[in-house]
Enzyme design. Structure first.
Site, PDB file in Angstrom:
ATOM      1  N   CYS A 192       0.850  -1.191   0.000  1.00  0.00           N
ATOM      2  CA  CYS A 192       0.000   0.000   0.000  1.00  0.00           C
ATOM      3  C   CYS A 192       0.886   1.243   0.000  1.00  0.00           C
ATOM      4  O   CYS A 192       1.907   1.286   0.688  1.00  0.00           O
ATOM      5  CB  CYS A 192      -0.945   0.102   1.195  1.00  0.00           C
ATOM      6  SG  CYS A 192      -2.274  -1.091   1.179  1.00  0.00           S
ATOM      7  N   ARG A 225       4.189  -0.276  -4.771  1.00  0.00           N
ATOM      8  CA  ARG A 225       3.726  -0.653  -3.431  1.00  0.00           C
ATOM      9  C   ARG A 225       2.354  -1.300  -3.420  1.00  0.00           C
ATOM     10  O   ARG A 225       1.908  -1.794  -2.390  1.00  0.00           O
ATOM     11  CB  ARG A 225       3.707   0.576  -2.523  1.00  0.00           C
ATOM     12  CG  ARG A 225       5.058   1.221  -2.345  1.00  0.00           C
ATOM     13  CD  ARG A 225       4.981   2.329  -1.338  1.00  0.00           C
ATOM     14  NE  ARG A 225       4.790   1.801  -0.008  1.00  0.00           N
ATOM     15  CZ  ARG A 225       5.775   1.548   0.849  1.00  0.00           C
ATOM     16  NH1 ARG A 225       7.009   1.793   0.502  1.00  0.00           N
ATOM     17  NH2 ARG A 225       5.526   1.066   2.029  1.00  0.00           N
ATOM     18  N   TRP A 274      -2.865  -2.525  -1.695  1.00  0.00           N
ATOM     19  CA  TRP A 274      -2.503  -3.929  -1.792  1.00  0.00           C
ATOM     20  C   TRP A 274      -3.448  -4.597  -0.797  1.00  0.00           C
ATOM     21  O   TRP A 274      -3.299  -4.444   0.407  1.00  0.00           O
ATOM     22  CB  TRP A 274      -1.035  -4.133  -1.410  1.00  0.00           C
ATOM     23  CG  TRP A 274      -0.559  -5.529  -1.609  1.00  0.00           C
ATOM     24  CD1 TRP A 274      -0.060  -6.068  -2.766  1.00  0.00           C
ATOM     25  CD2 TRP A 274      -0.509  -6.573  -0.629  1.00  0.00           C
ATOM     26  NE1 TRP A 274       0.281  -7.378  -2.563  1.00  0.00           N
ATOM     27  CE2 TRP A 274       0.010  -7.722  -1.269  1.00  0.00           C
ATOM     28  CE3 TRP A 274      -0.868  -6.668   0.715  1.00  0.00           C
ATOM     29  CZ2 TRP A 274       0.197  -8.930  -0.603  1.00  0.00           C
ATOM     30  CZ3 TRP A 274      -0.692  -7.870   1.374  1.00  0.00           C
ATOM     31  CH2 TRP A 274      -0.162  -8.989   0.707  1.00  0.00           C
ATOM     32  N   ASN A 310      -2.186   2.630   5.149  1.00  0.00           N
ATOM     33  CA  ASN A 310      -1.375   1.438   4.876  1.00  0.00           C
ATOM     34  C   ASN A 310      -1.202   0.720   6.207  1.00  0.00           C
ATOM     35  O   ASN A 310      -0.686   1.313   7.156  1.00  0.00           O
ATOM     36  CB  ASN A 310      -0.013   1.880   4.314  1.00  0.00           C
ATOM     37  CG  ASN A 310       0.998   0.746   4.282  1.00  0.00           C
ATOM     38  OD1 ASN A 310       0.633  -0.430   4.279  1.00  0.00           O
ATOM     39  ND2 ASN A 310       2.278   1.089   4.252  1.00  0.00           N
ATOM     40  N   GLY A 311      -1.624  -0.539   6.292  1.00  0.00           N
ATOM     41  CA  GLY A 311      -1.484  -1.283   7.552  1.00  0.00           C
ATOM     42  C   GLY A 311      -2.751  -2.048   7.865  1.00  0.00           C
ATOM     43  O   GLY A 311      -3.608  -2.228   6.985  1.00  0.00           O
ATOM     44  N   GLU A 362      17.073 -18.583  -5.243  1.00  0.00           N
ATOM     45  CA  GLU A 362      16.769 -17.216  -5.675  1.00  0.00           C
ATOM     46  C   GLU A 362      16.362 -17.192  -7.161  1.00  0.00           C
ATOM     47  O   GLU A 362      15.439 -16.476  -7.548  1.00  0.00           O
ATOM     48  CB  GLU A 362      17.980 -16.306  -5.417  1.00  0.00           C
ATOM     49  CG  GLU A 362      17.932 -14.918  -6.010  1.00  0.00           C
ATOM     50  CD  GLU A 362      16.770 -14.043  -5.504  1.00  0.00           C
ATOM     51  OE1 GLU A 362      16.049 -14.460  -4.593  1.00  0.00           O
ATOM     52  OE2 GLU A 362      16.583 -12.959  -6.079  1.00  0.00           O
ATOM     53  N   LYS A 422      12.842 -15.790  -8.579  1.00  0.00           N
ATOM     54  CA  LYS A 422      12.705 -14.743  -9.606  1.00  0.00           C
ATOM     55  C   LYS A 422      11.755 -15.210 -10.700  1.00  0.00           C
ATOM     56  O   LYS A 422      10.898 -14.460 -11.147  1.00  0.00           O
ATOM     57  CB  LYS A 422      14.062 -14.409 -10.248  1.00  0.00           C
ATOM     58  CG  LYS A 422      14.999 -13.555  -9.455  1.00  0.00           C
ATOM     59  CD  LYS A 422      14.588 -12.113  -9.270  1.00  0.00           C
ATOM     60  CE  LYS A 422      13.792 -11.919  -8.033  1.00  0.00           C
ATOM     61  NZ  LYS A 422      14.448 -11.753  -6.789  1.00  0.00           N
ATOM     62  N   GLU A 440       8.041 -15.323  -9.453  1.00  0.00           N
ATOM     63  CA  GLU A 440       7.343 -14.073  -9.159  1.00  0.00           C
ATOM     64  C   GLU A 440       7.070 -13.217 -10.381  1.00  0.00           C
ATOM     65  O   GLU A 440       6.061 -12.532 -10.416  1.00  0.00           O
ATOM     66  CB  GLU A 440       8.041 -13.261  -8.064  1.00  0.00           C
ATOM     67  CG  GLU A 440       9.417 -12.768  -8.392  1.00  0.00           C
ATOM     68  CD  GLU A 440      10.023 -11.977  -7.224  1.00  0.00           C
ATOM     69  OE1 GLU A 440      11.241 -11.978  -7.093  1.00  0.00           O
ATOM     70  OE2 GLU A 440       9.269 -11.355  -6.471  1.00  0.00           O
ATOM     71  N   HIS A 479      16.693 -37.223  -3.618  1.00  0.00           N
ATOM     72  CA  HIS A 479      15.833 -37.540  -2.462  1.00  0.00           C
ATOM     73  C   HIS A 479      14.381 -37.136  -2.710  1.00  0.00           C
ATOM     74  O   HIS A 479      13.593 -37.051  -1.780  1.00  0.00           O
ATOM     75  CB  HIS A 479      16.372 -36.852  -1.205  1.00  0.00           C
ATOM     76  CG  HIS A 479      17.756 -37.300  -0.857  1.00  0.00           C
ATOM     77  ND1 HIS A 479      18.025 -38.564  -0.386  1.00  0.00           N
ATOM     78  CD2 HIS A 479      18.949 -36.667  -0.967  1.00  0.00           C
ATOM     79  CE1 HIS A 479      19.333 -38.688  -0.197  1.00  0.00           C
ATOM     80  NE2 HIS A 479      19.920 -37.544  -0.554  1.00  0.00           N
ATOM     81  N   LYS A 528       6.054  -4.248  -3.328  1.00  0.00           N
ATOM     82  CA  LYS A 528       7.356  -3.981  -2.738  1.00  0.00           C
ATOM     83  C   LYS A 528       7.120  -3.576  -1.290  1.00  0.00           C
ATOM     84  O   LYS A 528       6.112  -2.950  -0.987  1.00  0.00           O
ATOM     85  CB  LYS A 528       7.967  -2.800  -3.516  1.00  0.00           C
ATOM     86  CG  LYS A 528       9.435  -2.640  -3.349  1.00  0.00           C
ATOM     87  CD  LYS A 528      10.184  -3.409  -4.405  1.00  0.00           C
ATOM     88  CE  LYS A 528      11.657  -3.287  -4.263  1.00  0.00           C
ATOM     89  NZ  LYS A 528      12.322  -4.470  -4.829  1.00  0.00           N
TER      90      LYS A 528
HETATM   91  C1  F6R Z   1      11.705 -10.977  -4.207  1.00  0.00           C
HETATM   92  C2  F6R Z   1      11.500  -9.901  -3.280  1.00  0.00           C
HETATM   93  C3  F6R Z   1      11.063 -10.232  -1.907  1.00  0.00           C
HETATM   94  C4  F6R Z   1      11.859  -9.383  -0.893  1.00  0.00           C
HETATM   95  C5  F6R Z   1      11.305  -9.598   0.516  1.00  0.00           C
HETATM   96  C6  F6R Z   1      12.105  -8.855   1.554  1.00  0.00           C
HETATM   97  O1  F6R Z   1      12.170 -10.515  -5.431  1.00  0.00           O
HETATM   98  O2  F6R Z   1      11.649  -8.759  -3.606  1.00  0.00           O
HETATM   99  O3  F6R Z   1      11.199 -11.586  -1.631  1.00  0.00           O
HETATM  100  O4  F6R Z   1      13.198  -9.730  -0.972  1.00  0.00           O
HETATM  101  O5  F6R Z   1       9.974  -9.177   0.568  1.00  0.00           O
HETATM  102  O6  F6R Z   1      12.076  -7.481   1.327  1.00  0.00           O
HETATM  103  P1  F6R Z   1      13.103  -6.506   2.012  1.00  0.00           P
HETATM  104  O7  F6R Z   1      14.454  -6.829   1.475  1.00  0.00           O
HETATM  105  O8  F6R Z   1      12.640  -5.144   1.631  1.00  0.00           O
HETATM  106  O9  F6R Z   1      13.028  -6.766   3.483  1.00  0.00           O
END
Ligand code: F6R
Length: 606
Positions: A2, A27, A70, A96-97, A479, A483, A486, A502, A601
């Site tokens: 948000c 966001r 969000w 936001n929250g 990782e 990627k 997502e 396994h 984000k």
């Molecule tokens: C994946 C991604 C998320 C963040 C996670 C932690 O591409 O962006 O998995 O890495 O939400 O976010 P931060 O680093 O902001 O604590």
């Protein structure tokens, strides 16, 4: 998670609010809405572009608040879009929250005759303020009384139709920054939308509100005591929050990799002494000499960076390390003594689960360090000491450049702690020199991305992928899979290559390709055997390798080569082809790369 934005000044608020929302779009994009006291509100489900289509030709007014949602409570539709209003349409809140006691408050307010129209928790705030306003019409006091009665988290922008020259910001557990301009002031969830107007900001603390006019601002605690706080300057430039000619932020941010590594390293390496100089750790240097255990906490990509850090710190600093996701750490009973420290890794510095892990450690009197990208963020402020990444703002929801900077910062920390212990001068120098060489090597990886693009196209019809790696590159397999998931919504699993037999190997057939990180290092032969096992089950393979590994890997896989470096630093290079593969795959599928569905984000809720 948000985005909130607010403006009060002398200019026309509408374009400023819409611009603000556009820069905050990473966001949340479930709905967008604005409220301007002199004109009313416009809201729309979906991203800001949907809202733009609904804007009337003219909306006048020199203040307003705006929101990107969000969704948590209530569907992402028109009714639930913020800002929300009270019964009379006079009090408006962008939030936001999560208000945890909203049901109980709502029941009371309904009994008092308030009419609710949305399913959100936020709406109780507007009605509570309305209720308190009935007493003496004092807007500020009504906000403070309301906030004293709510439980939960909020970053908020509030507007009152009867006082259009004023907006109020409030913070509890969700970030709020206020921007101070010339004859105008701003509220935002983070500095990026403020940057085009002013670099002067103040970060609110939990339990504070800011009452803002065009020429004034006052910060109060919820006890109505005034707070004096120094103004900070935002370090970032405007160009850093724009796409700069790239089609997507994700690609721009991947391409910034070499510069990001340079920035993370800048001024921090003493090559001839083989040392890392970390200003942010100076105050705790002596304490760090005697620590015997590190617990690393992070979420998602930051957690995977922590896993790489575990290999680095154990191998080169000889300190036992455990890595845990914030959401698990905070709910168990971690055993920690005064020789244990907690290291939190976070790009945004606002991730709720990581933050709570820090708070739990602090309650137990444990020293907390941070590797944080966002200066002024809550995690940066609440940890005792730390290392800033200096990666610049990361706008693409999928974390890319921040991950490189997290790994680089972990390598610096390893050098720092290693040299306090048994690490020799020669090893220290070697790590320092290899770190310095990384940007140039990464430039080579990025010089020609056409081949990776062609691979993404070739494999884009597949629905499942397995990513494998060992040792330092095991977290990179995780990782790489994250990627792909997502940004493409395609199923991908990461696993330690040795674990394949396994269980995961059962999935492999000609329709289930794998990506292997198979660098000529201490586990190369094992990786080749694992690749053979996949090949024997007709599995197709893409492999990331060094030039000198091509002979062995070439006959088995589609090969992407990266320059050779120290094994400990190899993840900083090997992850980039995987980021690019995910990026081009998503572009091939025509997806919204920078704003994957269901994600946002900065995850400021649990
Ligand atoms: C994946 C991604 C998320 C963040 C996670 C932690 O591409 O962006 O998995 O890495 O939400 O976010 P931060 O680093 O902001 O604590």
């Amino acid at each position: 998670m948000c985005g909130i934005f607010g403006y009060v000044g002398k200019r026309n608020a509408l374009p400023i609010l819409i611009d603000g929302l556009t820069s905050l779009e990473y966001r949340g994009y479930d709905s967008a809405g604005i409220y301007i006291p002199e004109s009313g509100s416009v809201k729309s489900p979906g991203p800001v572009k949907n809202l733009r289509l609904k804007l009337p030709k003219k909306m006048k007014g020199t203040s307003g608040i705006a929101h990107l949602r969000w969704a948590t409570h209530g569907k992402p539709n028109q009714i639930n879009a913020h800002p929300h209003k009270d019964c009379k349409g006079e009090v408006w809140v962008a939030h936001n929250g999560i208000i945890e006691n909203y049901q109980e408050l709502k029941t009371k307010l309904v009994k008092l005759g308030h009419k609710f129209i949305s399913e959100t928790d936020t709406e109780v705030l507007t009605h509570l303020i309305e209720q308190y306003l009935k007493k003496d019409g004092d807007f500020e006091k009504a906000v403070i009384k309301t906030l004293r009665g709510v439980r939960g988290t909020y970053g908020m922008a509030i507007s009152y139709r009867k006082e259009p020259g004023k907006i109020i910001a409030a913070r509890m557990g969700a970030p709020v920054v206020i921007g101070l301009g010339e004859n105008e002031n701003f509220i935002a969830s983070d500095p990026s939308p403020i940057l085009r107007h002013t670099k002067r900001v103040i970060y609110l603390n939990d339990g504070e509100i800011a009452v803002m006019g065009s020429d004034s601002y006052n910060i109060y605690t919820l006890d109505y005591n005034e707070v004096k706080r120094d103004v900070e300057m935002i370090e970032w430039g405007l160009d850093q929050v724009q796409k700069g000619g790239f089609p997507h932020f994700m690609l721009k941010e991947i391409m910034e990799g070499p510069e990001v590594i340079k920035n993370t390293l800048r001024g921090r390496l003493l090559i001839s002494e083989g040392l890392a100089k970390l200003g942010g750790l100076e105050a705790v240097t002596e304490k760090l000499r005697s620590i015997q255990r590190i617990i690393i906490v992070g979420c998602g990509t930051a957690y995977y960076a922590g896993l790489v850090g575990e290999y680095m710190l154990e191998e080169y600093a000889g300190i036992p390390v455990e890595v845990e996701v914030g959401s698990e750490f905070r709910y168990r009973k971690p055993v920690m003594d005064d020789k244990t420290i907690l290291l939190a890794i976070s790009q945004s510095g606002e991730t709720a689960d990581t933050l709570e892990a820090i708070r739990e450690a602090k309650r137990k009197n444990i020293l907390t360090l941070g590797i944080v990208n966002t200066v002024g963020s809550t995690i940066a402020r609440e940890t005792d000491a730390g290392i800033f990444n200096h990666a610049g703002p990361e706008i693409g929801v999928a974390s890319t450049k921040a991950f490189l900077s997290q790994l680089t910062a972990l390598a610096l920390l390893t050098l720092f702690l290693g040299r306090q212990r048994q690490m020799s001068l020669v090893t220290g120098r070697r790590i320092a020199q290899k770190l310095l060489d990384l940007p140039q090597k990464l430039e080579k990886v990025l010089a020609d991305t056409k081949y990776i693009k062609s691979l993404a196209k070739k494999y884009s019809k597949y629905k499942n992928f397995l990513y494998i790696g060992r040792k330092y590159n095991y977290p990179i397999a995780l990782e790489g899979a994250l990627k792909l998931k997502e940004v493409t919504y395609v199923h991908a699993e990461g696993c330690g290559a040795g674990e394949m037999k396994h269980g995961p190997l059962a999935m492999i057939d000609e329709n289930f390709p794998s990506l292997a990180i198979a660098l000529k290092d201490s586990v190369f032969e094992k990786m080749i055997s694992n690749i053979q096992e996949i090949k024997a089950r007709k599995g197709k393979i893409i492999a990331v390798t060094y030039e000198d590994g091509k002979k062995e890997v070439g006959p088995l896989a589609d090969v992407v080569c990266i320059p050779k470096t120290l094994e400990m630093l190899s993840p900083i290079l090997s992850v980039v082809p995987l980021q690019l593969f995910a990026y081009y795959f998503a572009v091939e599928k025509g997806l919204n790369v920078d704003q994957p569905r269901n994600l946002a984000k900065s995850v400021t809720v649990e």
